[in-house]
Write a protein that holds these residues in place. Structure first.
Motif, PDB file in Angstrom:
ATOM      1  N   LEU A  40       0.707  -1.010   0.019  1.00  0.00           N
ATOM      2  CA  LEU A  40      -0.016   0.141  -0.083  1.00  0.00           C
ATOM      3  C   LEU A  40       1.032   1.199  -0.011  1.00  0.00           C
ATOM      4  CD1 LEU A  40      -3.025   1.163   0.456  1.00  0.00           C
ATOM      5  CD2 LEU A  40      -2.677   0.990   2.659  1.00  0.00           C
ATOM      6  N   PHE A  41       0.899   2.000  -1.212  1.00  0.00           N
ATOM      7  CA  PHE A  41       1.875   3.199  -1.247  1.00  0.00           C
ATOM      8  C   PHE A  41       0.780   4.236  -1.363  1.00  0.00           C
ATOM      9  CE2 PHE A  41       1.223   2.278  -5.572  1.00  0.00           C
ATOM     10  CZ  PHE A  41       1.649   3.208  -6.483  1.00  0.00           C
ATOM     11  N   PHE A  42       1.183   5.411  -0.424  1.00  0.00           N
ATOM     12  CA  PHE A  42       0.537   6.453  -0.336  1.00  0.00           C
ATOM     13  C   PHE A  42       1.532   7.598  -0.968  1.00  0.00           C
ATOM     14  CE2 PHE A  42      -1.618   4.542   3.007  1.00  0.00           C
ATOM     15  CZ  PHE A  42      -2.872   5.322   3.044  1.00  0.00           C
ATOM     16  N   ARG A 112       0.307  14.725   7.165  1.00  0.00           N
ATOM     17  CA  ARG A 112       1.019  15.470   8.159  1.00  0.00           C
ATOM     18  C   ARG A 112       1.264  16.858   7.855  1.00  0.00           C
ATOM     19  NH1 ARG A 112       5.655  11.402   8.551  1.00  0.00           N
ATOM     20  NH2 ARG A 112       4.619   9.423   8.185  1.00  0.00           N
ATOM     21  N   GLN A 113       1.870  17.529   8.558  1.00  0.00           N
ATOM     22  CA  GLN A 113       2.160  18.748   8.472  1.00  0.00           C
ATOM     23  C   GLN A 113       3.578  18.828   7.561  1.00  0.00           C
ATOM     24  OE1 GLN A 113       2.208  21.355  11.712  1.00  0.00           O
ATOM     25  NE2 GLN A 113       3.582  23.053  10.762  1.00  0.00           N
ATOM     26  N   LYS A 114       3.673  19.444   6.684  1.00  0.00           N
ATOM     27  CA  LYS A 114       4.891  19.671   5.673  1.00  0.00           C
ATOM     28  C   LYS A 114       5.269  21.001   5.584  1.00  0.00           C
ATOM     29  CE  LYS A 114       4.588  16.848   2.101  1.00  0.00           C
ATOM     30  NZ  LYS A 114       4.174  16.098   0.875  1.00  0.00           N
ATOM     31  N   SER A 115       6.545  21.397   5.161  1.00  0.00           N
ATOM     32  CA  SER A 115       7.063  22.517   4.940  1.00  0.00           C
ATOM     33  C   SER A 115       7.853  22.499   3.446  1.00  0.00           C
ATOM     34  CB  SER A 115       7.906  22.838   6.098  1.00  0.00           C
ATOM     35  OG  SER A 115       8.610  23.823   5.711  1.00  0.00           O
ATOM     36  N   MET A 116       7.755  23.520   2.939  1.00  0.00           N
ATOM     37  CA  MET A 116       8.472  23.833   1.712  1.00  0.00           C
ATOM     38  C   MET A 116       8.652  25.200   1.276  1.00  0.00           C
ATOM     39  SD  MET A 116       7.663  22.451  -2.185  1.00  0.00           S
ATOM     40  CE  MET A 116       7.015  20.760  -1.799  1.00  0.00           C
ATOM     41  N   TYR A 117       9.852  25.682   0.953  1.00  0.00           N
ATOM     42  CA  TYR A 117      10.178  27.051   0.694  1.00  0.00           C
ATOM     43  C   TYR A 117       9.422  28.017   1.961  1.00  0.00           C
ATOM     44  CZ  TYR A 117      10.938  24.768  -3.968  1.00  0.00           C
ATOM     45  OH  TYR A 117      11.404  23.821  -4.936  1.00  0.00           O
ATOM     46  N   GLY A 118       9.638  27.609   3.205  1.00  0.00           N
ATOM     47  CA  GLY A 118       9.350  28.374   4.250  1.00  0.00           C
ATOM     48  C   GLY A 118       7.920  28.442   4.502  1.00  0.00           C
ATOM     49  N   ARG A 119       7.071  27.644   3.738  1.00  0.00           N
ATOM     50  CA  ARG A 119       5.434  27.756   3.743  1.00  0.00           C
ATOM     51  C   ARG A 119       5.130  26.248   4.508  1.00  0.00           C
ATOM     52  NH1 ARG A 119       0.915  26.134   0.587  1.00  0.00           N
ATOM     53  NH2 ARG A 119       2.299  24.893  -0.845  1.00  0.00           N
ATOM     54  N   THR A 120       4.352  26.372   5.644  1.00  0.00           N
ATOM     55  CA  THR A 120       3.872  25.161   5.971  1.00  0.00           C
ATOM     56  C   THR A 120       2.431  24.780   5.850  1.00  0.00           C
ATOM     57  OG1 THR A 120       5.231  25.752   8.115  1.00  0.00           O
ATOM     58  CG2 THR A 120       3.571  24.082   8.764  1.00  0.00           C
ATOM     59  N   VAL A 125       2.670  12.675   3.169  1.00  0.00           N
ATOM     60  CA  VAL A 125       3.984  12.123   3.153  1.00  0.00           C
ATOM     61  C   VAL A 125       4.189  10.791   2.628  1.00  0.00           C
ATOM     62  CG1 VAL A 125       5.833  11.546   4.538  1.00  0.00           C
ATOM     63  CG2 VAL A 125       4.419  13.619   5.395  1.00  0.00           C
ATOM     64  N   ARG A 126       4.788  10.773   1.444  1.00  0.00           N
ATOM     65  CA  ARG A 126       5.110   9.579   0.670  1.00  0.00           C
ATOM     66  C   ARG A 126       5.558   8.474   1.702  1.00  0.00           C
ATOM     67  NH1 ARG A 126       5.435  10.170  -4.318  1.00  0.00           N
ATOM     68  NH2 ARG A 126       6.620  12.187  -4.432  1.00  0.00           N
ATOM     69  N   TRP A 141       7.857   1.946   5.111  1.00  0.00           N
ATOM     70  CA  TRP A 141       8.777   3.032   4.574  1.00  0.00           C
ATOM     71  C   TRP A 141       8.294   4.375   4.785  1.00  0.00           C
ATOM     72  CZ3 TRP A 141       7.755  -1.865   2.621  1.00  0.00           C
ATOM     73  CH2 TRP A 141       8.699  -2.756   2.416  1.00  0.00           C
ATOM     74  N   ASP A 142       8.910   5.156   5.575  1.00  0.00           N
ATOM     75  CA  ASP A 142       8.322   6.608   5.823  1.00  0.00           C
ATOM     76  C   ASP A 142       9.137   7.505   5.083  1.00  0.00           C
ATOM     77  OD1 ASP A 142       6.435   8.176   7.077  1.00  0.00           O
ATOM     78  OD2 ASP A 142       8.243   8.819   8.339  1.00  0.00           O
ATOM     79  N   LYS A 143       8.661   8.545   4.432  1.00  0.00           N
ATOM     80  CA  LYS A 143       9.311   9.648   3.793  1.00  0.00           C
ATOM     81  C   LYS A 143      10.279   8.955   2.799  1.00  0.00           C
ATOM     82  CE  LYS A 143       9.440  12.593   7.797  1.00  0.00           C
ATOM     83  NZ  LYS A 143      10.112  13.424   8.587  1.00  0.00           N
ATOM     84  N   VAL A 144       9.637   8.200   1.801  1.00  0.00           N
ATOM     85  CA  VAL A 144      10.093   7.687   0.515  1.00  0.00           C
ATOM     86  C   VAL A 144      10.841   8.425  -0.258  1.00  0.00           C
ATOM     87  CG1 VAL A 144       9.470   6.145  -1.235  1.00  0.00           C
ATOM     88  CG2 VAL A 144       8.540   5.517   0.840  1.00  0.00           C
TER      89      VAL A 144
END
Length: 160
Positions: A40-42, A112-120, A125-126, A141-144
């Motif tokens: 099962l892959f997200f 989950r909460q993620k962050s990219m380029y200073g934006r939350t 999460v793959r 496998w977390d954060k693939v």
């Protein structure tokens, strides 16, 4: 930044139930996979670079997973319509379930909460779960990272 994660699944835990619409019509449920291992892959979003590479890689190895006795299912928050276009565009053979309400993503702890380029922001999460024939989680496998991931998962399936 503190990561928000409402569910923490572990090895040996019962895989959470899901019942979702899928590409091509119909529905897919956890009990559909009873009695055999399944992957099962997200993934976050159809037709993005990493998500496409991951789905194409699982498709490329689909026959090997089948030979090893395992099924594969991908889940993202995209609509069935989006999945149908994604499958057609990239000739994908792995089924894709639509989790627009993020029910499965939350149950498996991948929303989950993620962050990219200073934006939350909140997002998928793959992550990949190997679920045994008994419905219990065998491996997570977390954060693939996509490169070589399908082959790593296939190796784990063959070890069962």
């Amino acid at each position: 930044m503190t990561e928000i994660r409402t569910v923490e699944l572990g090895i040996g835990d019962q895989a959470p139930y899901f019942d979702l619409p899928r590409d091509g019509g119909g529905r897919v449920r956890l009990p559909d996979f009873a009695g055999k291992p399944f992957v099962l892959f997200f993934y976050p979003k159809d037709d993005t670079t990493a998500c496409t590479a991951e789905s194409v890689s699982f498709t490329a190895h689909a026959a090997d997973f089948e030979k090893a006795g395992a099924a594969i299912l991908g889940i993202s928050p995209d609509s069935v319509r989006s999945h149908d276009k994604f499958v057609k565009k990239h000739a994908l053979s792995v089924p894709l379930a639509s989790d627009e309400e993020k029910i499965a993503a939350e149950a498996y702890g991948v929303w989950r909460q993620k962050s990219m380029y200073g934006r939350t922001f909140m997002g998928v999460v793959r992550s990949t779960f190997l679920i045994g024939a008994d419905g219990k989680i065998v491996r997570i496998w977390d954060k693939v990272k996509v490169g070589g991931h399908a082959q790593d998962v296939l190796a784990a399936v063959k070890e069962l």
